[in-house]
Write a protein that holds these residues in place. Sequence first.
Motif, PDB file in Angstrom:
ATOM      1  N   LYS A 149      18.921 102.970 -27.151  1.00 35.66           N
ATOM      2  CA  LYS A 149      19.383 102.567 -28.483  1.00 35.66           C
ATOM      3  C   LYS A 149      18.974 101.115 -28.666  1.00 35.66           C
ATOM      4  O   LYS A 149      19.454 100.231 -27.958  1.00 35.66           O
ATOM      5  CB  LYS A 149      20.890 102.734 -28.582  1.00 35.66           C
ATOM      6  CG  LYS A 149      21.495 102.118 -29.832  1.00 35.66           C
ATOM      7  CD  LYS A 149      22.867 102.696 -30.080  1.00 35.66           C
ATOM      8  CE  LYS A 149      23.743 101.734 -30.860  1.00 35.66           C
ATOM      9  NZ  LYS A 149      24.990 102.377 -31.299  1.00 35.66           N
ATOM     10  N   LYS A 151      18.884  97.728 -30.657  1.00 29.75           N
ATOM     11  CA  LYS A 151      19.566  96.939 -31.686  1.00 29.75           C
ATOM     12  C   LYS A 151      18.516  96.139 -32.450  1.00 29.75           C
ATOM     13  O   LYS A 151      17.604  95.544 -31.851  1.00 29.75           O
ATOM     14  CB  LYS A 151      20.574  95.984 -31.033  1.00 29.75           C
ATOM     15  CG  LYS A 151      21.788  96.686 -30.443  1.00 29.75           C
ATOM     16  CD  LYS A 151      22.729  97.211 -31.529  1.00 29.75           C
ATOM     17  CE  LYS A 151      24.051  97.674 -30.945  1.00 29.75           C
ATOM     18  NZ  LYS A 151      24.971  98.163 -31.997  1.00 29.75           N
ATOM     19  N   ASP A 176      19.746 100.868 -34.120  1.00 27.16           N
ATOM     20  CA  ASP A 176      20.981 100.494 -34.819  1.00 27.16           C
ATOM     21  C   ASP A 176      20.769  99.137 -35.478  1.00 27.16           C
ATOM     22  O   ASP A 176      20.582  98.131 -34.799  1.00 27.16           O
ATOM     23  CB  ASP A 176      22.148 100.424 -33.832  1.00 27.16           C
ATOM     24  CG  ASP A 176      23.487 100.210 -34.542  1.00 27.16           C
ATOM     25  OD1 ASP A 176      23.499 100.126 -35.791  1.00 27.16           O
ATOM     26  OD2 ASP A 176      24.514 100.126 -33.843  1.00 27.16           O
ATOM     27  N   ASN A 178      23.027  97.804 -37.622  1.00 24.07           N
ATOM     28  CA  ASN A 178      24.319  97.155 -37.898  1.00 24.07           C
ATOM     29  C   ASN A 178      24.358  96.492 -39.277  1.00 24.07           C
ATOM     30  O   ASN A 178      24.722  95.322 -39.409  1.00 24.07           O
ATOM     31  CB  ASN A 178      24.677  96.137 -36.816  1.00 24.07           C
ATOM     32  CG  ASN A 178      25.102  96.794 -35.507  1.00 24.07           C
ATOM     33  OD1 ASN A 178      24.363  96.738 -34.518  1.00 24.07           O
ATOM     34  ND2 ASN A 178      26.248  97.438 -35.481  1.00 24.07           N
ATOM     35  N   GLU A 202      20.670 104.138 -37.229  1.00 22.90           N
ATOM     36  CA  GLU A 202      22.110 103.985 -37.443  1.00 22.90           C
ATOM     37  C   GLU A 202      22.373 102.823 -38.399  1.00 22.90           C
ATOM     38  O   GLU A 202      21.850 101.720 -38.194  1.00 22.90           O
ATOM     39  CB  GLU A 202      22.753 103.724 -36.071  1.00 22.90           C
ATOM     40  CG  GLU A 202      24.241 103.933 -36.032  1.00 22.90           C
ATOM     41  CD  GLU A 202      24.788 103.620 -34.631  1.00 22.90           C
ATOM     42  OE1 GLU A 202      24.113 103.900 -33.623  1.00 22.90           O
ATOM     43  OE2 GLU A 202      25.888 103.059 -34.572  1.00 22.90           O
ATOM     44  N   ASP A 225      27.786 104.426 -39.290  1.00 26.86           N
ATOM     45  CA  ASP A 225      28.723 103.851 -38.317  1.00 26.86           C
ATOM     46  C   ASP A 225      29.746 103.013 -39.079  1.00 26.86           C
ATOM     47  O   ASP A 225      30.868 103.458 -39.334  1.00 26.86           O
ATOM     48  CB  ASP A 225      27.974 103.034 -37.259  1.00 26.86           C
ATOM     49  CG  ASP A 225      28.910 102.456 -36.211  1.00 26.86           C
ATOM     50  OD1 ASP A 225      30.135 102.718 -36.276  1.00 26.86           O
ATOM     51  OD2 ASP A 225      28.453 101.718 -35.310  1.00 26.86           O
ATOM     52  N   GLU A 226      29.340 101.819 -39.523  1.00 31.12           N
ATOM     53  CA  GLU A 226      30.289 100.968 -40.248  1.00 31.12           C
ATOM     54  C   GLU A 226      30.806 101.641 -41.527  1.00 31.12           C
ATOM     55  O   GLU A 226      31.879 101.280 -42.029  1.00 31.12           O
ATOM     56  CB  GLU A 226      29.637  99.616 -40.574  1.00 31.12           C
ATOM     57  CG  GLU A 226      29.486  98.671 -39.384  1.00 31.12           C
ATOM     58  CD  GLU A 226      28.227  98.892 -38.548  1.00 31.12           C
ATOM     59  OE1 GLU A 226      27.590  99.963 -38.680  1.00 31.12           O
ATOM     60  OE2 GLU A 226      27.870  97.993 -37.758  1.00 31.12           O
ATOM     61  N   ASN A 245      28.786 108.472 -36.691  1.00 28.55           N
ATOM     62  CA  ASN A 245      29.094 107.919 -35.366  1.00 28.55           C
ATOM     63  C   ASN A 245      30.612 107.775 -35.260  1.00 28.55           C
ATOM     64  O   ASN A 245      31.227 106.949 -35.936  1.00 28.55           O
ATOM     65  CB  ASN A 245      28.404 106.560 -35.192  1.00 28.55           C
ATOM     66  CG  ASN A 245      28.576 106.005 -33.783  1.00 28.55           C
ATOM     67  OD1 ASN A 245      29.389 106.503 -32.992  1.00 28.55           O
ATOM     68  ND2 ASN A 245      27.817 104.959 -33.472  1.00 28.55           N
ATOM     69  N   LYS A 247      33.830 106.706 -33.282  1.00 24.69           N
ATOM     70  CA  LYS A 247      34.283 105.786 -32.227  1.00 24.69           C
ATOM     71  C   LYS A 247      35.803 105.738 -32.277  1.00 24.69           C
ATOM     72  O   LYS A 247      36.382 105.598 -33.363  1.00 24.69           O
ATOM     73  CB  LYS A 247      33.756 104.365 -32.467  1.00 24.69           C
ATOM     74  CG  LYS A 247      32.249 104.212 -32.414  1.00 24.69           C
ATOM     75  CD  LYS A 247      31.867 102.761 -32.697  1.00 24.69           C
ATOM     76  CE  LYS A 247      30.358 102.575 -32.652  1.00 24.69           C
ATOM     77  NZ  LYS A 247      29.975 101.195 -33.081  1.00 24.69           N
TER      78      LYS A 247
HETATM   79 MG   LIG Z   1      26.474 101.072 -34.620  1.00 28.35          MG
END
Ligand SMILES: [Mg+2]
Length: 323
Positions: A149, A151, A176, A178, A202, A225-226, A245, A247
């Motif tokens: 993964k 970033k 990802d 972010n 992501e 995700d977020e 995703n 979590k």
């Molecule tokens: Mg993420």
Amino acid sequence: MRTLKRYSRSWLLDRPFVIARSRSTEIEVVRVELHQDGMVGVGESKPTSRYGHSIESILAEIDDITAEIEGGLDRQQLLEALPAGPARNALDCALWSLECALEGTTPTARLGPVPGSAIVTAHTISIATPEEMADATRRELAGGARLLKIKLDDDRVIERMQAVRAAAPEARLIIDANEAWPASQLEAWCHALAELGVEMIEQPLPAGEDAALATFAHPVPICADESCHTRDDIEALGDRYDMVNIKLDKSGGLTEALAMAALAAECDMAIMVGCMLGTSMAMRAALPVAAYASIVDLDGPIWLAEDDEPALDYSDGTVRETT
Ligand SMILES: [Mg+2]
């Protein structure tokens, strides 16, 4: 009689963890222990400032509900009593752990995956120069990783990924961002990354500014995700994302996470199970979600300089529960 203890603990990382919005060299987590009839249930969570949480806010939320937990509040009642987030996660995981211990079992033995089975997990590459990211990629591959993964932020996106792909011609790559990409670059970058064999992207756009995802055909699946914390978020994401995703620190525990997995499947969305940084105790609590996930990303503990009571083994690119 049930008693609750809670405390915070700090852990040094063995290398800096760098993502689009932050750089960490140390983390602090909250642990909850529930003691009853000679058994103990444990839970761990980590605050994320992106979501407005801190160690102090988690401890305060736990303190506010301690009397009810000690009085027998159960996991379903906890879903109503606290909002989603890390405080509820630590409590929910401690309740699962205690409930199973009192029955002579464990959450994974009860829920899956098969205890002891090896599950491929993503290994994360932090943001750095293209050359440093290629070096980190080679180190992870030498250690047995097969799913990486990467970033990214909005700088040198293609250059960094070309360097990683050159270092890992065969590895499965996911990325990802972010929330760091501008919508104006979305289509061009997605197509270039598809050509590099990236299999999932992501959270490219900021949560709340992701409408542009609905208006172009995704050349690779895009994962929220977020933008996705609980069941309440999932249905509205169906035209923007292909995957969610899950979590535990976002969902506020395993109880909500399992309900999210069921709803995502109903909505034809694939599932990824992810993590914040944390010890293997926190990752073990998320393992039951891996039974439903097409991508597992539970590499948090391998960033720690030490993990006091390893609950999981990481080897050959996989994670398995220690037996
Ligand atoms: Mg993420």
